[in-house]
Write an enzyme that holds these catalytic residues in place. Sequence first.
Site, PDB file in Angstrom:
ATOM      1  N   ASP A 202       0.843  -1.192   0.000  1.00 37.52           N
ATOM      2  CA  ASP A 202       0.000   0.000   0.000  1.00 37.52           C
ATOM      3  C   ASP A 202       0.885   1.250   0.000  1.00 37.52           C
ATOM      4  O   ASP A 202       0.654   2.210  -0.740  1.00 37.52           O
ATOM      5  CB  ASP A 202      -0.921   0.002   1.225  1.00 37.52           C
ATOM      6  CG  ASP A 202      -2.220   0.758   0.984  1.00 37.52           C
ATOM      7  OD1 ASP A 202      -2.174   1.842   0.392  1.00 37.52           O
ATOM      8  OD2 ASP A 202      -3.280   0.246   1.385  1.00 37.52           O
TER       9      ASP A 202
ATOM     10  N   ASN B 175      -5.683   1.387  -0.149  1.00 34.63           N
ATOM     11  CA  ASN B 175      -5.609   0.653  -1.411  1.00 34.63           C
ATOM     12  C   ASN B 175      -5.822  -0.840  -1.208  1.00 34.63           C
ATOM     13  O   ASN B 175      -6.461  -1.508  -2.029  1.00 34.63           O
ATOM     14  CB  ASN B 175      -4.265   0.915  -2.097  1.00 34.63           C
ATOM     15  CG  ASN B 175      -4.155   2.338  -2.581  1.00 34.63           C
ATOM     16  OD1 ASN B 175      -4.920   2.780  -3.424  1.00 34.63           O
ATOM     17  ND2 ASN B 175      -3.221   3.092  -2.030  1.00 34.63           N
ATOM     18  N   ASP B 176      -5.287  -1.380  -0.121  1.00 39.52           N
ATOM     19  CA  ASP B 176      -5.527  -2.787   0.185  1.00 39.52           C
ATOM     20  C   ASP B 176      -7.023  -3.063   0.342  1.00 39.52           C
ATOM     21  O   ASP B 176      -7.559  -4.029  -0.218  1.00 39.52           O
ATOM     22  CB  ASP B 176      -4.808  -3.178   1.477  1.00 39.52           C
ATOM     23  CG  ASP B 176      -3.347  -3.505   1.253  1.00 39.52           C
ATOM     24  OD1 ASP B 176      -3.063  -4.297   0.346  1.00 39.52           O
ATOM     25  OD2 ASP B 176      -2.492  -2.987   1.988  1.00 39.52           O
ATOM     26  N   VAL B 177      -7.695  -2.229   1.120  1.00 34.72           N
ATOM     27  CA  VAL B 177      -9.127  -2.461   1.383  1.00 34.72           C
ATOM     28  C   VAL B 177      -9.944  -2.246   0.116  1.00 34.72           C
ATOM     29  O   VAL B 177     -10.767  -3.082  -0.266  1.00 34.72           O
ATOM     30  CB  VAL B 177      -9.617  -1.544   2.519  1.00 34.72           C
ATOM     31  CG1 VAL B 177     -11.129  -1.693   2.698  1.00 34.72           C
ATOM     32  CG2 VAL B 177      -8.901  -1.886   3.821  1.00 34.72           C
TER      33      VAL B 177
END
Length: 408
Positions: free
Chosen positions: A149, A176-178
């Site tokens: 991220d 960004n991960d989520v």
Amino acid sequence: MTRTAEPAPGCARAARALPLAGIRVIEFVHMVMGPACGLVLGDLGAEVIKVEPLAGDSTRRLTGTGAGFWATYNRNKKSLALDLKSPEGRLIVEKLLAGTDVVTENFRPGTLDKLGLGYADVKRLRPEIIYCSLKGFLPGPYEGRTALDEVVQMMGGLAYMTGPEGRPLRAGASVNDVMGGMFGAIAILAALHERNRTGRGQLVQSALYENNVFLVAQHMLQYAVTGKPAAPMPSRLSAWAIYDIFDTADGGQLFVGVVSDTQWRVFCEQFGMPEFAADATLATNNLRVHARERLLPRVRARFAQMRKAELMHACERAGLPYAPIVQPQELFDDPHLNASGGFAEITLADGRSARVPKLPLEMDGRRFGTELDLPVPGSHTRALLAELGYCAADVERLAAAGVIAAPG
């Protein structure tokens, strides 16, 4: 197992199957992006089977800022713990794949291929499979790079926009991960819908970098429209004149926004500034934006005379956007989240109970909570192997040989 959604507090509803009931997902994932994708599918009713190493996903053991990852993104999942590098472990997975709709994975490019579980391998076993790879980059020159991220926030403009001039700063959550996991879930749902029409499976992909670029698209297009680069948020020219954090008389802080001409008139009336309301040079939003240096000192002085609670009450009464500055742990006591059923219950590894935010959506009055608590490594191995035709003696033999972890 048929799962049902939790009705909103105070609502009595007949039990109904969850939206994705009957969909089986196998996930080979760790950290945040892959687990977040599975969380969305699992909360909505899919049977999500997490294949993890014998000792469990290493995410379980993270500390520091990663200490909450496991508990946040792994409810409503079954744990199958086995040695994927062993022939018998791979055979178990291959048997499981025969009745699976979706596979998700977020390891480095090529990792699953080396284990014989890449898309081409799984497609031969199950032609109608929806296979979702959650990566750092979509196919292109960067696709072989290792991404985090942090990496994509730096190279994708988000860190530049978040920090002050010359001090790029990552966002305060794994955005960004989520969101990459969410876009993976969206692609999976679209692919399932398409499969209903065509009967064909497919490979779908979601990526951190492209997700980040999507997030900063508004700043890219700001440049396209105005010809001027977007300034970092701390030094930006706001789109609205009153859109800032203000100090109060008792040492508190409050964000207040005024984002329309109607709100401007209400604001002037509420806070005793009739001369601003009558000033033709402040009649429109764009005029007020260019008069911020004249407006803000007066507004700051007025708010500095008020206590935080008094200012919040005044904004509430006037229907103006406002927000106290809240730390994450304070959200457990948020009256709205608690009254609206915004939390699901889970049990942490040490046996303590905890609450975790539910998916931020509602369907026909339904919120979706915890149907399966956080699993211990291999907590569903025995049941899943029995479903595949393994007898008790087979399970004990595989456990003794170090092929599976099957507690209980």
